[in-house]
Design an enzyme around this catalytic site. Structure first.
Site, PDB file in Angstrom:
ATOM      1  CG  ASP A  93      -4.563   4.420  14.225  1.00  0.00           C
ATOM      2  OD1 ASP A  93      -4.506   3.915  15.358  1.00  0.00           O
ATOM      3  OD2 ASP A  93      -3.582   4.545  13.469  1.00  0.00           O
ATOM      4  CD  GLU A 115     -18.254  27.611  25.419  1.00  0.00           C
ATOM      5  OE1 GLU A 115     -18.734  27.652  24.280  1.00  0.00           O
ATOM      6  OE2 GLU A 115     -17.035  27.643  25.656  1.00  0.00           O
ATOM      7  CB  CYS A 127     -13.056  28.473  26.212  1.00  0.00           C
ATOM      8  SG  CYS A 127     -13.810  27.078  25.417  1.00  0.00           S
ATOM      9  CB  THR A 148     -12.228  17.787  21.399  1.00  0.00           C
ATOM     10  OG1 THR A 148     -13.315  18.361  20.660  1.00  0.00           O
ATOM     11  CG2 THR A 148     -11.168  17.315  20.427  1.00  0.00           C
ATOM     12  CB  SER A 190     -11.564  26.610  15.958  1.00  0.00           C
ATOM     13  OG  SER A 190     -11.151  25.264  16.118  1.00  0.00           O
ATOM     14  CG  HIS A 240      -8.665  27.130  26.091  1.00  0.00           C
ATOM     15  ND1 HIS A 240      -9.555  26.476  26.913  1.00  0.00           N
ATOM     16  CD2 HIS A 240      -9.144  26.986  24.832  1.00  0.00           C
ATOM     17  CE1 HIS A 240     -10.536  25.979  26.176  1.00  0.00           C
ATOM     18  NE2 HIS A 240     -10.319  26.266  24.906  1.00  0.00           N
ATOM     19  CE  LYS A 277      -0.938  20.780  15.982  1.00  0.00           C
ATOM     20  NZ  LYS A 277      -1.868  20.673  14.899  1.00  0.00           N
ATOM     21  CG  ASN A 301     -12.687  22.025  25.558  1.00  0.00           C
ATOM     22  OD1 ASN A 301     -12.426  22.728  26.540  1.00  0.00           O
ATOM     23  ND2 ASN A 301     -12.930  22.541  24.361  1.00  0.00           N
ATOM     24  CB  SER A 354     -14.403  29.973  19.662  1.00  0.00           C
ATOM     25  OG  SER A 354     -13.443  28.967  19.468  1.00  0.00           O
TER      26      SER A 354
END
Ligand code: HMG
Length: 385
Positions: A29, A80, A112, A153, A202, A234, A243, A273, A305
């Site tokens: 969706d 990376e 990152c 992403t 993560s 980030h 969030k 990203n 990470s």
């Protein structure tokens, strides 16, 4: 003495995948992408692009002044998506960009986060040698396996930052808050082209690192939440920034104002990203979308990470409007070509001969620098006229 970001220019590939195309192909969706993770499009690198060409195209406009170029004594290349286990990607830039021979060059890795480590190291270096400049480049191509939840992403791009004394864009404050922990939330073993990720974990680690880095920032004597007019995060996807900001506001008992983060997320929604570069696309998005930031205090949260998080801050300089590269950034975004699913999948599979055989790469990238050929285990770059 003020030290910080004197100039910032980014480069993105000429192609993107609209997430509506991906949603249709994967039977998802579309509102999950648009509302659930807050993404609309993602940049897709063509076969004749890699972290070096993205970086060279990002940095070139900062180096037109010969005196400025010759004062760069350090190049820190954060990535990376390395192309070699030994040679630093920045060495290719040395010849492509005609950098001085008395310039130290190295590649910096920590997921990152490494562009932020590079920025802080650059500021420390300038504090010792204020007449020098440091070129910090964040360049990445984010790839996850096709058909996985993380596929939406992905993204690609490079941001070049020129770090100096008396910066014209943003000064960086000396205090920062840090948090490190040995965790397996996202990683890429040497034998893999794509990252492995425990997606939900993560996101939890990102928020945990933010909480602790903020606390450390406070313990070091950092500014309170309401000192900042805007926050740059980030952004693996823009909803993560939402969030993060909700958590930080709640933790520090402050009301949320969407204006504090909205302008910083605009570019990321269209680019995806870009790993090391993502936080600096957020800064660029904020600077390019507002004319009223002079003397405003900006907060930054960088997360890589594995994991390292760092909370730091800076102040936008007077007349920054005259020194940003908004026109180039917006031109790139509005002149990209949309891909169909088959072409996206074709670009996703990079030709990588491991036996040293020769592959001439057809011209798909029309920017100044391109990867022309792979031959005898070497990469051959070309400067377009
Ligand atoms: P998923 O399993 O597909 O998603 O993966 P989900 O089912 O959790 O749904 C995502 C959100 O969409 C949820 O919202 C759903 O409710 C909502 P939330 O509960 O989170 O608020 N949703 C919908 N909304 C509207 N309409 C709908 C609908 N359906 C669902 N129909 C995940 C999502 C992010 C885990 C995945 O994309 C992933 O693994 N991404 C890669 C990892 C990542 O980006 N992690 C972020 C933190 S780690 C980090 O930032 C470091 C990194 O950049 C790497 C580095 O440091 O080098 C990744």
């Amino acid at each position: 003495m003020n030290i910080g970001i004197d100039q910032l220019h980014f480069h993105i590939p000429n192609y993107y995948l609209d997430l509506a195309v991906l949603a249709e192909h994967n039977g998802v969706d579309l509102s999950k992408y648009h509302k659930g993770i807050g993404q609309e499009k993602m940049s897709v690198a063509s076969h004749d692009e890699d972290i070096v060409t993205l970086a060279a195209n990002a940095a070139a406009p900062l180096l037109t002044d010969l005196k400025q170029r010759n004062s760069i004594d350090t190049l820190l290349f954060a990535t990376e998506s390395g192309i070699d286990q030994s040679k630093a990607a920045g060495l290719y830039l040395h010849s492509l960009l005609d950098l001085p021979s008395n310039c130290r060059i190295l590649e910096v890795k920590q997921a990152c986060y490494s562009a932020t480590a590079s920025l802080q190291l650059a500021c420390d270096h300038i504090a010792r040698q204020p007449n020098k400049k440091v070129l910090v480049i964040a360049s990445d191509i984010a790839r996850y396996d096709l058909g996985t939840p993380a596929e939406a992403t992905q993204g690609a791009g490079a941001v070049a930052l020129l770090i100096s004394a008396n910066p014209r864009l943003v000064s960086i404050d000396p205090i920062s808050g840090k948090y490190s922990e040995d965790v397996m939330d996202f990683w890429r073993p040497n034998y893999r082209k794509t990252a492995l990720v425990d997606g939900k974990y993560s996101a939890q680690m990102y928020l945990k690192a933010l909480k602790h880095a903020w606390q450390d920032y406070q313990d070091q004597g950092g500014h309170p939440f309401n000192h900042f007019s805007h926050f740059c995060y980030h952004l693996p996807f823009s909803k993560m920034g939402v969030k993060a900001h909700q958590q930080l506001a709640k933790h520090s008992q402050n009301p949320i104002n969407p204006d504090q983060i909205e302008d910083g997320m605009r570019y990321n929604r269209l680019i995806g990203n870009s790993y090391t570069a993502s936080l600096y696309f957020a800064l660029s998005s904020l600077l390019d979308h507002r004319d009223d930031l002079a003397k405003q205090n900006i907060a930054f949260f960088s997360y890589g990470s594995g994991c390292v998080g760092e909370f730091f801050s800076g102040q936008v300089q007077p007349n920054y409007q005259q020194h940003r590269h908004r026109q180039s950034h917006q031109h790139q975004l509005t002149h990209r070509q949309s891909l169909d699913y088959a072409t996206y999948q074709h670009y996703w599979h990079n030709p990588e001969p491991s036996d040293g055989s020769t592959i001439e790469l057809p011209q798909q990238n029309h920017a100044r620098y391109r990867l022309a050929k792979l031959s005898q285990h070497k990469r051959h770059y070309q400067k377009n006229p």
